[in-house]
Design an enzyme around this catalytic site. Structure first.
Site, PDB file in Angstrom:
ATOM      1  N   ARG A 166       0.860  -1.195   0.000  1.00  0.00           N
ATOM      2  CA  ARG A 166       0.000   0.000   0.000  1.00  0.00           C
ATOM      3  C   ARG A 166       0.897   1.245   0.000  1.00  0.00           C
ATOM      4  O   ARG A 166       1.879   1.288   0.753  1.00  0.00           O
ATOM      5  CB  ARG A 166      -0.939   0.015   1.223  1.00  0.00           C
ATOM      6  CG  ARG A 166      -2.024  -1.055   1.158  1.00  0.00           C
ATOM      7  CD  ARG A 166      -3.089  -0.848   2.215  1.00  0.00           C
ATOM      8  NE  ARG A 166      -4.043   0.179   1.836  1.00  0.00           N
ATOM      9  CZ  ARG A 166      -4.972   0.654   2.675  1.00  0.00           C
ATOM     10  NH1 ARG A 166      -5.052   0.203   3.911  1.00  0.00           N
ATOM     11  NH2 ARG A 166      -5.819   1.576   2.272  1.00  0.00           N
TER      12      ARG A 166
ATOM     13  N   ASP B 129      -2.711   9.139   7.909  1.00  0.00           N
ATOM     14  CA  ASP B 129      -1.842   8.129   7.294  1.00  0.00           C
ATOM     15  C   ASP B 129      -0.463   8.686   6.984  1.00  0.00           C
ATOM     16  O   ASP B 129       0.502   7.946   6.822  1.00  0.00           O
ATOM     17  CB  ASP B 129      -2.477   7.591   6.015  1.00  0.00           C
ATOM     18  CG  ASP B 129      -3.664   6.725   6.363  1.00  0.00           C
ATOM     19  OD1 ASP B 129      -4.763   7.265   6.551  1.00  0.00           O
ATOM     20  OD2 ASP B 129      -3.467   5.505   6.508  1.00  0.00           O
TER      21      ASP B 129
ATOM     22  N   ASN C  17      -5.366  11.597   5.003  1.00  0.00           N
ATOM     23  CA  ASN C  17      -6.150  10.613   5.758  1.00  0.00           C
ATOM     24  C   ASN C  17      -7.232  10.073   4.828  1.00  0.00           C
ATOM     25  O   ASN C  17      -7.362  10.487   3.672  1.00  0.00           O
ATOM     26  CB  ASN C  17      -6.752  11.277   7.007  1.00  0.00           C
ATOM     27  CG  ASN C  17      -7.332  10.257   7.970  1.00  0.00           C
ATOM     28  OD1 ASN C  17      -6.672   9.256   8.290  1.00  0.00           O
ATOM     29  ND2 ASN C  17      -8.545  10.459   8.442  1.00  0.00           N
TER      30      ASN C  17
HETATM   31  O1  MRU Z   1      -7.524   2.493   4.301  1.00  0.00           O
HETATM   32  P1  MRU Z   1      -7.313   2.404   5.783  1.00  0.00           P
HETATM   33  O2  MRU Z   1      -8.462   1.804   6.515  1.00  0.00           O
HETATM   34  O3  MRU Z   1      -5.994   1.751   6.109  1.00  0.00           O
HETATM   35  O4  MRU Z   1      -7.213   3.914   6.244  1.00  0.00           O
HETATM   36  C1  MRU Z   1      -7.081   4.197   7.604  1.00  0.00           C
HETATM   37  C2  MRU Z   1      -7.132   5.632   7.914  1.00  0.00           C
HETATM   38  O5  MRU Z   1      -7.285   6.470   7.056  1.00  0.00           O
HETATM   39  C3  MRU Z   1      -6.884   6.013   9.337  1.00  0.00           C
HETATM   40  O6  MRU Z   1      -7.571   7.180   9.680  1.00  0.00           O
HETATM   41  C4  MRU Z   1      -5.375   6.258   9.537  1.00  0.00           C
HETATM   42  O7  MRU Z   1      -4.662   5.166   9.088  1.00  0.00           O
HETATM   43  C5  MRU Z   1      -5.037   6.524  10.933  1.00  0.00           C
HETATM   44  S1  MRU Z   1      -5.174   5.054  11.866  1.00  0.00           S
HETATM   45  C6  MRU Z   1      -4.633   5.280  13.442  1.00  0.00           C
END
Ligand code: MRU
Length: 363
Positions: free
Chosen positions: A90, A242, A252
């Site tokens: 990812r 993120d 995010n």
């Molecule tokens: O696609 P995801 O579910 O991995 O995305 C997660 C998010 O956007 C969260 O808000 C971010 O990773 C912060 S988690 C502590």
């Protein structure tokens, strides 16, 4: 955190000492399942398919992936290959690169015979650090929530997007940690949970977590946030990240930017829970420097859920002939962020605040 009274982490080394176990987040909230990962390929697939997800958890799981790789073959070739395969899983959450680079830098100079044990130890260390970071974020953020409560003397209404709870980390969560700690400390809290289409991390994961902890909440459609804010029903927006750049741009889950715009228009504080490993001080302009993951359009076209009869099914919600576009993240410019809640304290959004808390990243 506890699931039906039993303490769990989101990922852990299995008791056989040669595999890793994790909560399968694609099955929640309908089924609680633990999945076993035995190779880097299985770890990479689990990250890509979001069996494990959330920036800190992706990093921790990838570190375990490096340990699995070293357990199977501690060669230089394998070390580099594991790093590359996992990094490709990812692109957006910087914790993935952070954890993989840390593992490789530690392991590369070691004799092959020492690599496996050291890799397992370091992966465990990353997990322990993640828990300590999140607990500290929880402590700082809970004071902010308590202040809001003392000011209004009634239930504090918090809106959150996606899942930045304990499922997104090894334990505690980032954006949800302040909520759990304030709630445990007696502050009356109600949470507006954005459903977070297309994968519904809010509806499926955040709502489930809050329910397990006993925190009052309602799930709302993603587009309801602005309306709730205009009606005075939101005291605070609290989200995760993120990747956050040196100047405080926040990447995010897609939809975060719209919540920040609405919060700004309504004078509502918009805070981001930011663990140190999610700060990418090498990037400045979030729109220019952060790769946004584009996921399969099928995630938009279809929904998975449980029928009244208890069957888990997938249904189409878009005409078969309509193509879908699925950007998974967006960038909220620093000017829309009130502040960052970090493990080192709370700071204003911007380079001065972040550099003040993390001077070593600017050296
Ligand atoms: O696609 P995801 O579910 O991995 O995305 C997660 C998010 O956007 C969260 O808000 C971010 O990773 C912060 S988690 C502590």
């Amino acid at each position: 955190m506890k699931v039906n009274g039993t303490a769990y982490r989101s990922v852990w080394r299995a008791t056989d000492k040669s595999s890793v176990e994790a909560i399968d987040q694609t099955c929640l909230p309908h089924e609680f399942r633990v999945v076993r990962l035995k190779s880097i390929e299985e770890v990479a697939r689990a990250i890509q398919s979001m069996v494990v997800r959330g920036a800190p958890l992706i990093g921790a799981t990838a570190a375990y992936g490096m340990a699995l790789a070293m357990h199977a073959d501690p060669s230089d070739t394998q070390l580099q290959q594991a790093h590359d395969v996992l990094l490709a899983a990812r692109p957006t959450a910087v914790n993935l690169r952070w954890a993989l680079d840390r593992m490789r830098a530690l392991l590369a100079p070691l004799p092959h015979s020492a690599r496996s044990d050291t890799a397992w130890f370091e992966a465990e260390t990353i997990c322990e650090e993640d828990i300590a970071i999140n607990r500290a974020i929880g402590k700082h953020g809970s004071l902010l929530i308590r202040e809001l409560w003392e000011k209004k003397s009634s239930t504090v209404n918090i809106l959150t997007h996606c899942n930045a709870g304990w499922l997104a980390t090894v334990d505690y969560g980032t954006a949800l940690a302040p909520i759990y700690l304030a709630f445990d400390g007696g502050v009356p809290i109600h949470v507006w949970v954005d459903e977070t289409r297309p994968r519904n991390q809010g509806a499926a994961l955040t709502a489930w977590e809050l329910g397990q902890h006993g925190v009052e909440h309602h799930v709302v459609v993603d587009s309801a946030g602005g309306h709730l804010m205009q009606r005075g029903l939101v005291d605070l927006v609290l989200v995760g990240t993120d990747r956050t750049t040196a100047r405080g741009d926040v990447c995010n889950k897609v939809g975060t930017y719209l919540k920040a715009l609405a919060a700004n228009d309504n004078g509502i504080p918009f805070y981001v829970a930011l663990p140190g490993p999610t700060l990418d001080a090498k990037s400045a302009d979030g729109l220019r420097d952060i790769p946004i993951e584009i996921r399969d359009g099928g995630e938009v076209a279809k929904l998975r859920g449980r029928t009244d009869a208890g069957e888990i099914i997938t249904v189409a919600v878009v005409p078969q002939t309509s193509p879908c576009f699925n950007p998974a993240f967006d960038v909220t410019p620093a000017r829309l962020v009130t502040g960052f809640i970090t493990e080192r304290g709370i700071c204003a959004a911007g380079v001065d605040g972040l550099r003040g808390l993390y001077p070593e990243l600017w050296r």
